[in-house]
Design an enzyme around this catalytic site. Sequence first.
Site, PDB file in Angstrom:
ATOM      1  N   HIS A 175      -3.379   4.319   5.381  1.00 14.97           N
ATOM      2  CA  HIS A 175      -4.478   3.350   5.649  1.00 14.97           C
ATOM      3  C   HIS A 175      -5.661   3.933   5.207  1.00 14.97           C
ATOM      4  O   HIS A 175      -6.460   2.892   4.272  1.00 14.97           O
ATOM      5  CB  HIS A 175      -4.702   3.105   7.276  1.00 14.97           C
ATOM      6  CG  HIS A 175      -5.824   2.469   7.671  1.00 14.97           C
ATOM      7  ND1 HIS A 175      -6.147   1.151   7.256  1.00 14.97           N
ATOM      8  CD2 HIS A 175      -6.951   2.944   8.400  1.00 14.97           C
ATOM      9  CE1 HIS A 175      -7.361   0.796   7.699  1.00 14.97           C
ATOM     10  NE2 HIS A 175      -7.840   1.947   8.262  1.00 14.97           N
ATOM     11  N   TYR A 212       5.437   5.232  10.869  1.00 12.97           N
ATOM     12  CA  TYR A 212       5.651   3.876  10.953  1.00 12.97           C
ATOM     13  C   TYR A 212       6.438   3.360   9.918  1.00 12.97           C
ATOM     14  O   TYR A 212       7.063   2.325   9.950  1.00 12.97           O
ATOM     15  CB  TYR A 212       4.346   3.182  11.404  1.00 12.97           C
ATOM     16  CG  TYR A 212       3.339   3.194  10.233  1.00 12.97           C
ATOM     17  CD1 TYR A 212       3.108   2.680   9.054  1.00 12.97           C
ATOM     18  CD2 TYR A 212       2.293   4.102  10.436  1.00 12.97           C
ATOM     19  CE1 TYR A 212       2.248   2.822   7.987  1.00 12.97           C
ATOM     20  CE2 TYR A 212       1.025   4.240   9.518  1.00 12.97           C
ATOM     21  CZ  TYR A 212       1.398   3.596   8.372  1.00 12.97           C
ATOM     22  OH  TYR A 212       0.337   3.622   7.492  1.00 12.97           O
ATOM     23  N   ARG A 220       0.728  -0.882  -0.006  1.00 15.32           N
ATOM     24  CA  ARG A 220      -0.047  -0.121  -0.099  1.00 15.32           C
ATOM     25  C   ARG A 220       0.845   1.353  -0.010  1.00 15.32           C
ATOM     26  O   ARG A 220       1.579   1.457   0.982  1.00 15.32           O
ATOM     27  CB  ARG A 220      -0.831  -0.032   1.226  1.00 15.32           C
ATOM     28  CG  ARG A 220      -1.414   1.272   1.828  1.00 15.32           C
ATOM     29  CD  ARG A 220      -2.396   1.212   2.804  1.00 15.32           C
ATOM     30  NE  ARG A 220      -2.318   0.704   4.049  1.00 15.32           N
ATOM     31  CZ  ARG A 220      -1.657   1.113   5.144  1.00 15.32           C
ATOM     32  NH1 ARG A 220      -0.869   2.380   4.908  1.00 15.32           N
ATOM     33  NH2 ARG A 220      -1.491   0.504   6.199  1.00 15.32           N
TER      34      ARG A 220
END
Lengths: 325, 372
Positions: free
Chosen positions: B275, B285, B271
């Site tokens: 999100h 992250y 991805r």
Amino acid sequence: MATKTYIQAITDGLDQVLSDDDKTLIFGEDVGKNGGVFRTTQGLQDKYGEDRVFDTPLAESGILGLAMGLAATGWRPLPEIQFMGFTFEAVDSIAGQMSRTRFRFGGEKNMPITIRTPFGGGTHTAEMHSDNLESFFTDVPGLRVVTPSNPYDAKGLIISAVENNDPVLFMENLKLYRSMKAEVPDDKYTVPLDTAKVVREGTDITVVAYSAEVNEALKVADKLAKENISVEVIDLVSLSPIDTDTIFKSIDKTHHVVMVQEAQRMAGVGATVVSDIAENDILSLDAPIGRVAAPDSIYPFALAEDDWIPDAAEIEAKVREILTY
Amino acid sequence: MANNDSSKPIVDFAAIKENLGSEYKMVQVLDGSAKVVNQEVFDSFSDEQLVDFMKKMVWERALHEQTMSFSRQGRLGFYAPTAGEEASEMGSVSAFEPQDFLFPAYRDLPQLIQHGGSVEKGFLWSRGHVKGNQYDPKYRAWMPQIIIGAQFVEAAGAALGIKKNGENNVAFVYTGDGGTSQGDTYEGLNFAGAFQAPLVAIIQNNGFAISVPRKKQTAATTLAQKAVAAGTPSVQVDGMDILAVYSVAKAAREYAAAGNGPVLIETLTYRYGAHSSAGDDPSRYRTKEEEKPWHDNDPLIRLRKVLEDKGLWSDQQESDYVDECKTQFKADLKAADAEPKQTNVEMLKNTFEVPTPNIKAQIAEFEAKESK
């Protein structure tokens, strides 16, 4: 007409729906060859075959997810959750999924699923086998919750539940399974899904109850009749929705009411009934509303349950208190 | 009695652990540099099919860019970015038939649009309008699942229903790497296995469950091997290679539809974006350095090279097609804007087929309010 136990009446009803509609399917843990741990589905696999009555792997969320997928492909599922305590494992399937399906699809898809599950105390089971968890589910929009208090209603109500196109949680009282017998017609009949029943007419006080507590209330009515106290007993039958009209009509006559439930007091079915009365019919009452319910502790281990479950003596005491207020 | 130190242990757990998952070899048709590594499969595709795959991926990338732009303008609600996952999503969904039953998760809107939905409905779904969940009846699909894993038990039920109906169809279901940790995902696979029901489960392993990386999700070497415990064959496929994803999904569909029971496919993908459109920031992250090899491995670049070599595709064709798609998306958003507002009366009516007495009373109450 034959005399049948509560459990035989349910088996009769299941036999009827399997024979009426070849899209109906019964499945769950041990329901096939074993006929269910209580024998509710006894003989049905032999009669209708393993395609219609079958065992599943041991996973409650899986069982109810399976029901949804089967309903989505044209079937009419009757999943069994072996004990109501095990619905904890399937709360998302019930509350998060099947009860929302019709709403999610804007009314285009129904979930004609009847979940059968035994519940209720008094038979000294292991933990999590007796809990009264109805108020978890009466709070769920899109789900009907019903529970019969006698063999006649048990048969008629399971047939109505299955014929209905929305999800129904059908709660079977464990203690009544074999302790209660009554005349049950052999032919098909239905009992309405959202109508409370006046099971004893009276003029002095109304006792509203459901499931096994209806029979406790009837004991009180019998006893007080000898003192010329006339108790009207209402069996809710449906816990969601609640038939408040039948309750208001009764209170308008008796002017006194006691609400009885086996479940813990907090936020239960009784709390809803009582708030409906307070909101809509408070001026008919000559005394405060009485409540009988279990303490707000965890459902007890087997040897303590007789002290915990509200019984006829508690109902009688509350009825006398309200009548002499 | 003392153990003899030199004796062989009754079980060599360390050796067993070392070998877990070692049988999985990632399936490819094109490698990362667009070199054909499986000529036989590659030759089975017509030029038209290759162009169609390219167009589907360009369409999905354009949809991603357009939805991100609409989201920034506050014109959409929840939307899960899909850039990077085009080969995995378009390759898999293209392998199924209209009456195969799709159970998507929330990042699978592009597949749902291809399988009976529409972009307009996708936008309505994103905004939370119920009309976004009503699809073309020629196809079978359920709305995107929000509760991770719940779609697996439902898909297993649909697969069993399909089998009981005697159909030659399958149910197909998607989740991500995080989704494989859910109990329902295993329950669904296990039920489909126990009933030998025609289910094709697709795990799109994009490396992250919001911020939690794949390696923290499970000690399993592959996600594909999770199917083994349910007696289900599984495969790992290069999720940046649309020809491999399509070929594997097609084979899985045929195997399941033929009555052999369920199959699981793990696609290895990435991805690129956040999100969701609702404030996730991947820089918290992961680093740009970590992201770079995946961008170099982009599924559009890979197929574009093959098509350009064959003279089937050009930059001009691509930019014209992107413009065409984006013009259409703007029209789709306009159409979504025109959809009448939902009312409480409608929502109450959708709660039960036959309204219960309390619902009836509330319908009457809201009819009076909402007709004003």
